[in-house]
Scaffold this motif. Structure first.
Motif, short mmCIF file in Angstrom:
data_model
loop_
_atom_site.label_atom_id
_atom_site.label_comp_id
_atom_site.label_asym_id
_atom_site.label_seq_id
_atom_site.Cartn_x
_atom_site.Cartn_y
_atom_site.Cartn_z
N UNK A 286 0.80 -0.52 0.49
CA UNK A 286 0.02 0.01 -0.15
C UNK A 286 1.09 0.93 0.01
N UNK A 287 1.51 1.45 0.58
CA UNK A 287 2.82 2.76 1.15
C UNK A 287 3.80 2.96 -0.36
N UNK A 288 4.41 1.09 -0.20
CA UNK A 288 5.63 1.38 -1.99
C UNK A 288 5.08 1.22 -3.31
N UNK A 289 3.69 0.55 -2.87
CA UNK A 289 3.11 0.55 -4.40
C UNK A 289 4.15 -0.91 -5.07
N UNK A 290 4.69 -2.06 -4.47
CA UNK A 290 5.26 -2.99 -5.16
C UNK A 290 6.01 -3.76 -4.09
N UNK B 151 5.83 7.05 -2.24
CA UNK B 151 6.04 7.06 -0.97
C UNK B 151 4.30 7.67 -1.02
N UNK B 152 3.00 6.43 -0.79
CA UNK B 152 1.69 6.48 -1.62
C UNK B 152 1.06 6.91 -0.38
N UNK B 153 -0.32 7.74 -1.18
CA UNK B 153 -1.35 7.90 0.52
C UNK B 153 -2.14 7.01 -0.78
N UNK B 154 -3.14 7.08 0.14
CA UNK B 154 -4.68 6.04 0.45
C UNK B 154 -5.07 6.19 -1.49
N UNK C 206 9.87 -2.55 8.26
CA UNK C 206 9.93 -2.03 7.24
C UNK C 206 10.40 -0.70 7.43
N UNK C 207 11.52 -0.32 7.09
CA UNK C 207 12.12 1.09 7.26
C UNK C 207 11.81 1.68 6.21
N UNK C 208 11.42 2.85 6.65
CA UNK C 208 11.01 3.71 4.90
C UNK C 208 11.71 5.54 5.74
N UNK D 218 1.00 4.81 7.14
CA UNK D 218 1.60 3.35 7.58
C UNK D 218 0.10 2.43 8.82
N UNK D 219 -0.54 3.26 9.54
CA UNK D 219 -1.16 3.12 10.19
C UNK D 219 -2.31 2.70 10.11
N UNK D 220 -3.07 3.04 9.31
CA UNK D 220 -3.72 3.62 7.82
C UNK D 220 -3.95 2.26 7.39
N UNK D 221 -2.56 1.86 6.09
CA UNK D 221 -2.83 0.43 5.45
C UNK D 221 -2.27 -0.65 6.44
#
Length: 474
Positions: A53-57, A69-72, A97-99, A115-118
């Motif tokens: 969800x956050x990284x797209x892959x 880094x992607x939003x919803x 996971x480290x961003x 991250x919490x939402x995803x």
């Protein structure tokens, strides 16, 4: 982590923590404020949905990937590096996971919220202070002494303290404790064998030189205790309060010890109204030096408050520098003031708290010295180096060997308990058959005390206190 460490046994006290560590956790791992780079860290089981969800892959294990880094809605919030550490090869022993993003506080908060939402379906929540390191401990990546060394390395106030904490983190302290434990176990096996087979003709204790083993064990414990005491001193230092009458030169002495103009110095009596604290280091040992208001009878309400606070600091001190003025020794009123302070110090201070008499303004009195203390000049610096050495000696510091590791008061307490149990065992061993049960019990208690240091035996509330002192994200 030092490999080969015996796996920590599951304890009843772990029950509450087991329920907590099942939740995935997330936190900002860098300090508050703006910076070039900020880090958001997530740890838990199977973080694939969060990564996608956050990284797209999906991400290659342990390989830094530059990406948006992607939003919803799939829009880019920021661009940076993403690294996936699959379990068990991670700091916590879980998937991590480290961003690494730009270090603005708003950007990092948005990324943490994403991250919490995803990970809502997984139950991702904000981590508590020290929870990442707590999980590393619970998953046997590090022991408790190493976990504490992480916090001590972050908080180190001197280079020597940082190096000692690094040695503890690398497992040097833990290996010393493990060696003591193994020697204890061998000795316990001999005693237990003698208890289990009393009819055998072979005297297990004499055949295996139990007395010699115990003597060597106590010698090694003494060495470890000495290193731990030095390490605790590097970590905590000592609090030194400068006390004396007004205009004795207390603020000048603080400035001389610190090597900087920290306190206001004037000829006016009562210039210092409140405490001024400064941490200095001498050979890597932190000394927390406190300058206080001059001690005298006063009708000034503000000065009276300052004097009351001065006595409160003195009563809590590890050591007191009682500063005298060599230029006023002939004055009866001054002598009476010093005598009153000396008597009050004797009444208020706990037994064992040292008081060093320091005679200031040596530069203003020709050939001035005093048999009962150390003569200095805070103005010219004469005698200051001698005073620094005296403070180190007072603290119990010895020339720091490379083997010193960082230690805490709880470690010292545990080692003292081991020493006490081994001392009891020494006497019981001489009685042999008449006291073997008691001897076995003392050795067991000594082993348990050692286990408290590394976390082999630890209470849940103790772990809570230790890890709650960590910063969030660590």
């Amino acid at each position: 982590m030092h490999k080969g460490r015996r796996k920590r046994p599951f304890l009843l006290e772990d029950t509450r923590m087991l329920s907590r560590r099942n939740d995935p956790i997330a936190a900002i791992a860098t300090a508050a404020g703006r910076g070039a780079v900020g880090i958001v860290r997530v740890s838990g089981r199977n973080l694939a949905p969060v990564i996608e969800a956050v990284c797209g892959k999906t991400l290659k294990p342990r390989e830094a990937t530059y990406l948006p880094f992607l939003d919803a809605q799939g829009q880019t919030m920021d661009r940076g590096l993403a690294i996936h550490f699959p379990a068990p090869h991670s700091y916590t022993g879980e998937d991590v996971l480290e961003l690494q993003a730009h270090g603005g506080p708003i950007v990092l908060q948005l990324l943490l919220s994403r991250c919490i939402e995803a990970g809502a379906a997984l139950g991702v929540r904000v981590a508590q202070p020290g929870e990442f390191t707590e999980r590393a401990f619970l998953n046997d990546k590090i022991d408790l002494a190493q976990a504490e060394a992480i916090a001590d390395l972050i908080d180190a106030s001197t280079e020597a303290a940082a190096r000692s904490a690094s040695r503890s983190l690398a497992g040097e302290f833990s290996r010393e404790i493990a060696a003591l434990r193994e020697a204890l176990i061998r000795l316990r096996m001999l005693v237990e064998a003698t208890l289990d087979f009393p009819e055998e003709e072979i005297d297990f204790l004499k055949q295996s030189d139990a007395q010699g083993q115990l003597d060597r064990l106590r010698e090694r414990l003494t060495t470890v205790m000495q290193k731990a005491q030095q390490g605790a001193l590097l970590r905590d230092g000592i609090t030194v309060v400068i006390a004396g009458q007004p205009n004795a030169g207390k603020s000048s002495l603080l400035n001389a010890l610190a090597g900087a103009e920290l306190a206001i110095v004037t000829p006016v009596a009562g210039t210092t109204r409140d405490k001024i604290a400064q941490t200095i280091q001498i050979e890597g040992v932190p000394l927390h030096v406190i300058d206080t208001a001059g001690l005298r009878d006063s009708e000034d309400e503000v000065e009276k408050i300052g004097i009351a606070r001065a006595w409160a600091e003195i009563e809590a001190a590890d050591a007191v520098l009682f500063l005298h003025d060599l230029t006023r020794l002939a004055q009866a009123e001054y002598q009476a003031g010093d005598a009153h302070i000396a008597q009050t110090l004797q009444d208020k201070l706990q037994r064992g708290v040292p008081v060093i008499d320091v005679w200031n303004k040596q530069d203003a009195v020709s050939g001035a010295s005093h048999a009962a203390g150390l003569a200095i000049s805070a103005k010219t610096g004469a005698g200051i180096d001698t005073l620094r050495r005296k403070l180190l000696e007072l603290a119990g510091w010895q020339a720091a060997p490379e083997g010193v590791f960082i230690a805490r008061e709880r470690h010292l307490q545990a080692l003292r308990a081991v020493h006490m149990h081994l001392q009891e065992a020494q006497g019981l061993l001489a009685a042999q058959a008449q006291a073997l049960d008691l001897l076995a019990e003392e050795l067991r208690l000594a082993q348990n005390a050692l286990g408290e240091i590394t976390g082999e035996f630890s209470a849940d509330d103790l772990l809570g206190v230790i890890f709650s002192s960590f910063c969030i994200g660590k």
